[in-house]
Write a protein that holds these residues in place. Structure first.
Motif, PDB file in Angstrom:
ATOM      1  N   LEU A  56       0.808  -1.214   0.000  1.00  0.00           N
ATOM      2  CA  LEU A  56       0.000   0.000   0.000  1.00  0.00           C
ATOM      3  C   LEU A  56       0.845   1.269   0.000  1.00  0.00           C
ATOM      4  N   GLN A  57       2.140   1.099  -0.123  1.00  0.00           N
ATOM      5  CA  GLN A  57       3.011   2.286  -0.089  1.00  0.00           C
ATOM      6  C   GLN A  57       3.151   2.903  -1.479  1.00  0.00           C
ATOM      7  N   ASP A  58       3.417   4.188  -1.507  1.00  0.00           N
ATOM      8  CA  ASP A  58       3.636   4.891  -2.761  1.00  0.00           C
ATOM      9  C   ASP A  58       5.133   5.180  -2.881  1.00  0.00           C
ATOM     10  N   GLY A  59       5.605   5.412  -4.098  1.00  0.00           N
ATOM     11  CA  GLY A  59       7.011   5.764  -4.293  1.00  0.00           C
ATOM     12  C   GLY A  59       7.274   7.185  -3.832  1.00  0.00           C
ATOM     13  N   PRO A  60       8.532   7.572  -3.689  1.00  0.00           N
ATOM     14  CA  PRO A  60       8.864   8.941  -3.276  1.00  0.00           C
ATOM     15  C   PRO A  60       8.453   9.937  -4.363  1.00  0.00           C
ATOM     16  N   PRO A  61       7.945  11.131  -3.989  1.00  0.00           N
ATOM     17  CA  PRO A  61       7.509  12.123  -4.973  1.00  0.00           C
ATOM     18  C   PRO A  61       8.700  12.874  -5.567  1.00  0.00           C
ATOM     19  N   ILE A  62       9.174  12.429  -6.739  1.00  0.00           N
ATOM     20  CA  ILE A  62      10.328  13.077  -7.388  1.00  0.00           C
ATOM     21  C   ILE A  62       9.815  13.905  -8.570  1.00  0.00           C
ATOM     22  N   HIS A  63      10.170  15.177  -8.617  1.00  0.00           N
ATOM     23  CA  HIS A  63       9.646  16.028  -9.690  1.00  0.00           C
ATOM     24  C   HIS A  63      10.630  16.200 -10.840  1.00  0.00           C
ATOM     25  N   GLY A  64      11.884  15.907 -10.620  1.00  0.00           N
ATOM     26  CA  GLY A  64      12.855  16.064 -11.701  1.00  0.00           C
ATOM     27  C   GLY A  64      14.234  16.306 -11.136  1.00  0.00           C
ATOM     28  N   ASN A  65      15.196  16.318 -12.054  1.00  0.00           N
ATOM     29  CA  ASN A  65      16.579  16.552 -11.651  1.00  0.00           C
ATOM     30  C   ASN A  65      17.246  17.255 -12.825  1.00  0.00           C
ATOM     31  N   THR A  66      17.313  18.583 -12.736  1.00  0.00           N
ATOM     32  CA  THR A  66      17.763  19.379 -13.878  1.00  0.00           C
ATOM     33  C   THR A  66      19.158  18.968 -14.334  1.00  0.00           C
ATOM     34  N   ARG A  67      20.060  18.782 -13.388  1.00  0.00           N
ATOM     35  CA  ARG A  67      21.437  18.462 -13.769  1.00  0.00           C
ATOM     36  C   ARG A  67      21.477  17.144 -14.559  1.00  0.00           C
ATOM     37  N   LEU A  68      20.742  16.142 -14.066  1.00  0.00           N
ATOM     38  CA  LEU A  68      20.704  14.836 -14.729  1.00  0.00           C
ATOM     39  C   LEU A  68      20.093  14.968 -16.132  1.00  0.00           C
TER      40      LEU A  68
END
Ligand SMILES: [Cu+2]
Length: 257
Positions: free
Chosen positions: A88-100
């Motif tokens: 029932l867990q959700d993944g971490p909320p990642i919005h982006g990584n400009t450098r990558l």
């Protein structure tokens, strides 16, 4: 229910190291296979050497990228899979990584640009007019056969019309290609060269044969029911043999087939 196993940094490092080793082995296998298996017919022209070299550069550049992409996918699927207790867990909320994102846009762009430039150089080289003499052969496609014409600049007399294709070794040949009916494609696999034969226009390519022997000529564009039979043979011979062949053809035109 089984309790989730907490992963230590040591386990993580070991998983990554194992994956890197597997990826390097896969890359090596891919590149070695491209060399040990003879995927292509004999190389019978200088253009064939250039084209095959380009192919190998492309393979050597592509195999590591393919392995990298597949490895990251497989590693992520396996390493970050859902473990018991995480249903029932959700993944971490990642919005982006400009450098990558800058990094993974700039690097592929540079790789692509260099490969495109190298391809351009090879194709340009293959099509370049040679410094030395050049022989013209007129090629005509017609359902379902190829015929050839050697102009007077080659025969020294009347043009020679024939269904045989002989060319001397180490001399550039300019194939001027015509079609009488539908679109065909004049393909000499051993030269790694092909171009469409189009009614109403003349297409061309040049080849410098550099290996004695007889090689298939194939129509490589579906042109009707007899397409699969639309084949011929190119004979790469020594300049002396070529002159002798020409002499035989021009002195006895009745046997010129
Ligand atoms: Cu055809």
């Amino acid at each position: 229910m089984e309790a989730p196993v907490e992963e230590t940094p040591e386990m993580s490092r070991r998983a990554i190291a194992g994956t890197v080793v597997a990826a390097l082995i896969a890359t090596a296998i891919g590149i070695v296979l491209s060399y040990v298996i003879h995927w292509f017919p004999a190389q019978a022209s200088t253009q064939a050497h250039n084209t095959d070299r380009l192919y190998h550069v492309l393979v050597i550049a592509s195999v590591p990228i393919f392995v990298l992409v597949v490895t990251v996918i497989l590693f992520s699927v396996w390493h970050f899979r859902m473990k018991p207790g995480q249903e029932l867990q959700d993944g971490p909320p990642i919005h982006g990584n400009t450098r990558l994102e800058v990094f993974w846009t700039a690097i592929p762009a540079m790789i692509l640009l260099s490969l495109v430039s190298y391809s351009f150089v090879v194709l340009h080289d293959n099509e370049k007019k040679p410094a030395g003499p050049e022989m013209v052969v007129e090629v005509t496609g017609q359902q379902f056969a190829w015929s050839y014409s050697y102009p007077s600049s080659v025969t020294g007399g009347a043009p020679l019309n024939t269904t045989q294709l002989y060319v001397p070794e180490n001399e550039s040949v300019y194939f001027a290609i015509h079609s009488k009916d539908v679109i065909h494609a004049f393909w000499i696999p051993a030269f790694r060269l092909q171009i469409d034969a189009v009614p109403g226009i003349t297409t061309h390519y040049r080849a410098t044969p550099d290996r004695l022997g007889s090689y298939p000529v194939v129509c490589n564009l579906l042109c009707g029911v007899g397409h699969s039979l639309m084949r011929s043979t190119i004979h790469v011979v020594t300049p002396e043999q070529f002159q002798a062949w020409l002499q035989r053809q021009t002195s006895a035109p009745a046997s010129a087939s």
